[in-house]
Design a protein around this motif. Structure first.
Motif, mmCIF file in Angstrom:
data_model
loop_
_atom_site.group_PDB
_atom_site.id
_atom_site.type_symbol
_atom_site.label_atom_id
_atom_site.label_comp_id
_atom_site.label_asym_id
_atom_site.label_seq_id
_atom_site.Cartn_x
_atom_site.Cartn_y
_atom_site.Cartn_z
ATOM 1 N N MET A 122 0.832 -1.183 0.000
ATOM 2 C CA MET A 122 0.000 0.000 0.000
ATOM 3 C C MET A 122 0.863 1.227 0.000
ATOM 4 O O MET A 122 1.833 1.279 -0.702
ATOM 5 C CB MET A 122 -0.919 -0.006 1.201
ATOM 6 C CG MET A 122 -2.299 -0.470 0.836
ATOM 7 S SD MET A 122 -2.989 -1.420 2.166
ATOM 8 C CE MET A 122 -2.559 -3.058 1.763
ATOM 9 N N SER B 79 -3.780 3.095 -3.529
ATOM 10 C CA SER B 79 -3.099 4.325 -3.115
ATOM 11 C C SER B 79 -2.590 5.123 -4.320
ATOM 12 O O SER B 79 -1.922 4.578 -5.202
ATOM 13 C CB SER B 79 -1.913 3.978 -2.220
ATOM 14 O OG SER B 79 -1.193 5.158 -1.965
ATOM 15 N N ARG C 153 -10.034 3.965 6.602
ATOM 16 C CA ARG C 153 -10.156 2.511 6.506
ATOM 17 C C ARG C 153 -8.910 1.808 7.019
ATOM 18 O O ARG C 153 -7.803 2.275 6.827
ATOM 19 C CB ARG C 153 -10.463 2.075 5.062
ATOM 20 C CG ARG C 153 -9.293 2.196 4.089
ATOM 21 C CD ARG C 153 -9.713 1.861 2.642
ATOM 22 N NE ARG C 153 -10.448 0.629 2.512
ATOM 23 C CZ ARG C 153 -9.897 -0.572 2.327
ATOM 24 N NH1 ARG C 153 -8.587 -0.719 2.265
ATOM 25 N NH2 ARG C 153 -10.648 -1.648 2.203
ATOM 26 N N GLU C 154 -9.123 0.702 7.693
ATOM 27 C CA GLU C 154 -8.013 -0.209 7.972
ATOM 28 C C GLU C 154 -7.771 -0.974 6.674
ATOM 29 O O GLU C 154 -8.472 -0.749 5.676
ATOM 30 C CB GLU C 154 -8.385 -1.171 9.117
ATOM 31 C CG GLU C 154 -7.449 -1.165 10.319
ATOM 32 C CD GLU C 154 -6.011 -1.603 10.041
ATOM 33 O OE1 GLU C 154 -5.763 -2.252 9.023
ATOM 34 O OE2 GLU C 154 -5.130 -1.307 10.850
ATOM 35 N N VAL C 155 -6.801 -1.875 6.683
ATOM 36 C CA VAL C 155 -6.595 -2.647 5.463
ATOM 37 C C VAL C 155 -6.837 -4.140 5.682
ATOM 38 O O VAL C 155 -7.013 -4.883 4.714
ATOM 39 C CB VAL C 155 -5.199 -2.405 4.858
ATOM 40 C CG1 VAL C 155 -5.042 -0.942 4.453
ATOM 41 C CG2 VAL C 155 -4.088 -2.836 5.791
ATOM 42 N N ALA D 19 -12.295 -2.867 7.915
ATOM 43 C CA ALA D 19 -11.474 -3.987 7.404
ATOM 44 C C ALA D 19 -10.779 -4.830 8.463
ATOM 45 O O ALA D 19 -9.757 -4.437 9.019
ATOM 46 C CB ALA D 19 -10.443 -3.435 6.417
ATOM 47 N N GLY E 210 -9.439 -12.625 5.930
ATOM 48 C CA GLY E 210 -9.269 -12.772 4.485
ATOM 49 C C GLY E 210 -7.796 -12.614 4.149
ATOM 50 O O GLY E 210 -6.954 -13.366 4.648
ATOM 51 N N THR E 211 -7.477 -11.608 3.340
ATOM 52 C CA THR E 211 -6.078 -11.362 2.990
ATOM 53 C C THR E 211 -5.348 -10.790 4.199
ATOM 54 O O THR E 211 -5.787 -9.812 4.792
ATOM 55 C CB THR E 211 -5.996 -10.341 1.826
ATOM 56 O OG1 THR E 211 -6.866 -10.786 0.770
ATOM 57 C CG2 THR E 211 -4.583 -10.208 1.308
ATOM 58 N N TRP F 281 -2.238 -8.800 5.336
ATOM 59 C CA TRP F 281 -1.184 -7.964 4.755
ATOM 60 C C TRP F 281 0.165 -8.209 5.383
ATOM 61 O O TRP F 281 1.201 -7.864 4.806
ATOM 62 C CB TRP F 281 -1.615 -6.492 4.734
ATOM 63 C CG TRP F 281 -2.367 -6.334 3.459
ATOM 64 C CD1 TRP F 281 -3.691 -6.599 3.244
ATOM 65 C CD2 TRP F 281 -1.797 -6.082 2.176
ATOM 66 N NE1 TRP F 281 -3.987 -6.504 1.902
ATOM 67 C CE2 TRP F 281 -2.838 -6.182 1.231
ATOM 68 C CE3 TRP F 281 -0.521 -5.775 1.721
ATOM 69 C CZ2 TRP F 281 -2.634 -5.973 -0.132
ATOM 70 C CZ3 TRP F 281 -0.320 -5.570 0.360
ATOM 71 C CH2 TRP F 281 -1.370 -5.673 -0.537
ATOM 72 N N GLY G 197 -12.495 -7.466 4.490
ATOM 73 C CA GLY G 197 -11.610 -8.425 5.145
ATOM 74 C C GLY G 197 -12.292 -9.780 5.200
ATOM 75 O O GLY G 197 -13.096 -10.042 6.099
ATOM 76 N N GLY G 198 -12.030 -10.627 4.208
ATOM 77 C CA GLY G 198 -12.534 -12.003 4.232
ATOM 78 C C GLY G 198 -13.980 -12.170 3.834
ATOM 79 O O GLY G 198 -14.560 -13.226 4.078
ATOM 80 N N ILE H 30 -15.022 -6.288 -1.031
ATOM 81 C CA ILE H 30 -14.201 -7.470 -1.331
ATOM 82 C C ILE H 30 -12.993 -7.015 -2.150
ATOM 83 O O ILE H 30 -13.153 -6.238 -3.098
ATOM 84 C CB ILE H 30 -15.013 -8.498 -2.141
ATOM 85 C CG1 ILE H 30 -16.216 -8.992 -1.326
ATOM 86 C CG2 ILE H 30 -14.128 -9.672 -2.589
ATOM 87 C CD1 ILE H 30 -17.152 -9.943 -2.093
HETATM 88 C C1 LIG Z 1 -3.499 -6.433 -4.388
HETATM 89 C C2 LIG Z 1 -4.095 -5.606 -3.276
HETATM 90 C C3 LIG Z 1 -3.658 -4.285 -3.115
HETATM 91 C C4 LIG Z 1 -4.230 -3.481 -2.109
HETATM 92 N N1 LIG Z 1 -3.864 -2.157 -2.033
HETATM 93 C C5 LIG Z 1 -4.566 -1.335 -1.208
HETATM 94 C C6 LIG Z 1 -4.366 0.082 -1.259
HETATM 95 O O1 LIG Z 1 -3.562 0.604 -2.038
HETATM 96 N N2 LIG Z 1 -5.095 0.867 -0.410
HETATM 97 C C7 LIG Z 1 -5.993 0.329 0.485
HETATM 98 O O2 LIG Z 1 -6.662 1.091 1.203
HETATM 99 N N3 LIG Z 1 -6.177 -1.014 0.562
HETATM 100 C C8 LIG Z 1 -5.511 -1.848 -0.259
HETATM 101 N N4 LIG Z 1 -5.726 -3.212 -0.215
HETATM 102 C C9 LIG Z 1 -6.512 -3.792 0.905
HETATM 103 C C10 LIG Z 1 -7.924 -4.190 0.502
HETATM 104 O O3 LIG Z 1 -8.672 -3.076 0.093
HETATM 105 C C11 LIG Z 1 -8.656 -4.957 1.641
HETATM 106 O O4 LIG Z 1 -8.848 -4.089 2.743
HETATM 107 C C12 LIG Z 1 -7.920 -6.203 2.127
HETATM 108 O O5 LIG Z 1 -7.239 -6.870 1.070
HETATM 109 C C13 LIG Z 1 -8.853 -7.200 2.812
HETATM 110 O O6 LIG Z 1 -9.884 -7.627 1.935
HETATM 111 P P1 LIG Z 1 -9.917 -9.088 1.249
HETATM 112 O O7 LIG Z 1 -9.788 -10.092 2.370
HETATM 113 O O8 LIG Z 1 -11.233 -9.149 0.541
HETATM 114 O O9 LIG Z 1 -8.741 -9.150 0.299
HETATM 115 C C14 LIG Z 1 -5.186 -4.032 -1.209
HETATM 116 C C15 LIG Z 1 -5.594 -5.374 -1.381
HETATM 117 C C16 LIG Z 1 -5.063 -6.155 -2.402
HETATM 118 C C17 LIG Z 1 -5.540 -7.588 -2.547
#
Ligand SMILES: Cc1cc2nc3c(=O)[nH]c(=O)nc-3n(C[C@H](O)[C@H](O)[C@H](O)COP(=O)(O)O)c2cc1C
Length: 345
Positions: free
Chosen positions: A1, A98, A195-197, A220, A224-225, A227, A274-275, A295
């Motif tokens: 990010m 970002s 937002r959290e990530v 968030a 899920g993903t 970071w 998040g997931g 998502i």
């Molecule tokens: C490839 C990728 C790049 C991401 N880059 C950003 C970003 O630049 N800014 C941001 O606020 N979140 C970013 N995220 C976080 C997502 O918006 C999300 O909060 C996080 O992946 C959890 O959601 P998920 O479990 O559905 O993947 C990124 C997620 C992914 C998968």
């Protein structure tokens, strides 16, 4: 990010990690602890279920957002345009990743443009709180919004990820500039969401964000993903990789994060990510208190497969959401709220 995006190649490494690496939490969102209460007499037809909601001044066809991920390189643009077109087709909200690289090098702004394929979509611009600590203010925030003709701005809060990625993290001065940005952009009619990530939020953080003047939050959470795992995958030294892996399971699960924020801020527009992996997850996020679910990684994977795969996936998600609404007797999205029973502690 954010800090990673100083260099577009780092952003591409993140994309590759999310497409190929083991980057998901083992821990769950907590949604499995909740079941919907079946309504055998819903007095509704499936076709009468109304999934529309409002976010950032735009009407959405469904309470679903394509969470911010990418932008700033030709490959990112191709993915974003596919995602933004799907958002337009299904009435979803959409966030770019970002925009720091394009604030610092305006020549890169061309790789963020999606408005022409998403004229009616609620589009969110994106900057990182780490930049606020280093001097970004209303000027940069306005430039990010104007760069893509956005309806709203996300400011992402990612201290854990920043520290794992850079080995340093300065979040010492975020609330004051965030307050100034919220204030100034509100005058332009642009809502600012924090937002959290993926690491989740507490109720007290949500209250402090409200004090700053945010117009909404994406809470968030974990499940899920991860970071931390993405950073482990991208780490260039063994030491960094091992540290990131030790924090791979860090975070407040998404279901708990939703309850925390909703409990602290009953009327705050709330996105939950998040997931979220199914239409039932979307419905549960809303039943637990979110207004819209978002998502990220699964949409990236489908967009990478192609437009057809992406559209089929959205159709499946929305079909399942409608079914949850029918079978809980929820004619509107708001009516889903609370229609759950706890099945595990
Ligand atoms: C490839 C990728 C790049 C991401 N880059 C950003 C970003 O630049 N800014 C941001 O606020 N979140 C970013 N995220 C976080 C997502 O918006 C999300 O909060 C996080 O992946 C959890 O959601 P998920 O479990 O559905 O993947 C990124 C997620 C992914 C998968």
């Amino acid at each position: 990010m954010d800090d990673v995006t100083r260099d577009p190649r780092s952003k591409l490494r993140h994309l590759e990690a999310c497409l190929t690496g083991p980057v998901e939490y083992r821990k769950s969102t907590g949604f499995e602890n909740w079941d919907f209460v079946n309504e055998a007499l819903p007095e509704l037809s499936l076709s009468a279920v109304d999934t529309s909601v409002t976010l950032a001044g735009r009407r959405l066809g469904a309470p679903l957002m394509i969470a911010p991920m990418t932008g700033g390189t030709p490959r990112s643009l191709e993915i974003n345009r596919r995602l933004a077109s799907a958002a337009q087709a299904f009435g979803l909200a959409f966030g770019v990743g970002s925009q720091r690289i394009a604030i610092e090098d305006p020549a890169l702004a061309q790789w963020f443009q999606v408005r022409d394929v998403a004229p009616e979509v609620a589009v969110f611009a994106n900057l990182g709180a780490a930049q606020l600590a280093r001097g970004y203010g209303p000027d940069e925030a306005r430039r990010a919004v104007q760069m893509i003709g956005a309806d709203a701005l996300f400011v992402h809060l990612n201290p854990m990820q920043e520290a794992l990625q850079r080995g340093a993290c300065d979040f010492g001065q975020v609330e004051r500039p965030l307050g100034r940005i919220c204030n100034e952009l509100a005058r332009d009619g642009i809502p600012v969401f924090a937002r959290e990530v993926c690491f989740g939020m507490t109720g007290s953080t949500a209250r402090r964000l409200v004090q700053c003047g945010v117009a909404g939050v994406d809470c968030a959470g974990a499940g899920g993903t991860s970071w931390a795992k993405v950073e482990a995958h991208c780490a260039t030294t063994t030491e960094r990789r091992e540290r990131a892996l030790r924090f791979g399971e860090w975070g407040i699960p998404t279901a708990e994060s939703i309850a925390n924020v909703r409990g602290a801020a009953p009327d705050l527009p709330l996105v939950a990510s998040g997931g979220i992996r199914s239409g039932t997850d979307v419905a549960k996020a809303i039943a637990l208190g979110a207004d819209v679910a978002a998502i990220a990684r699964p949409f990236l994977v489908k967009a990478d497969e192609g437009e057809e795969a992406l559209h089929r996936h959205v159709e499946e998600l929305l079909g399942d959401l409608r079914l949850c609404m029918l079978a809980t007797g929820s004619g509107t999205v708001g009516a889903l709220r609370g229609k759950l029973r706890r099945v595990a502690s």
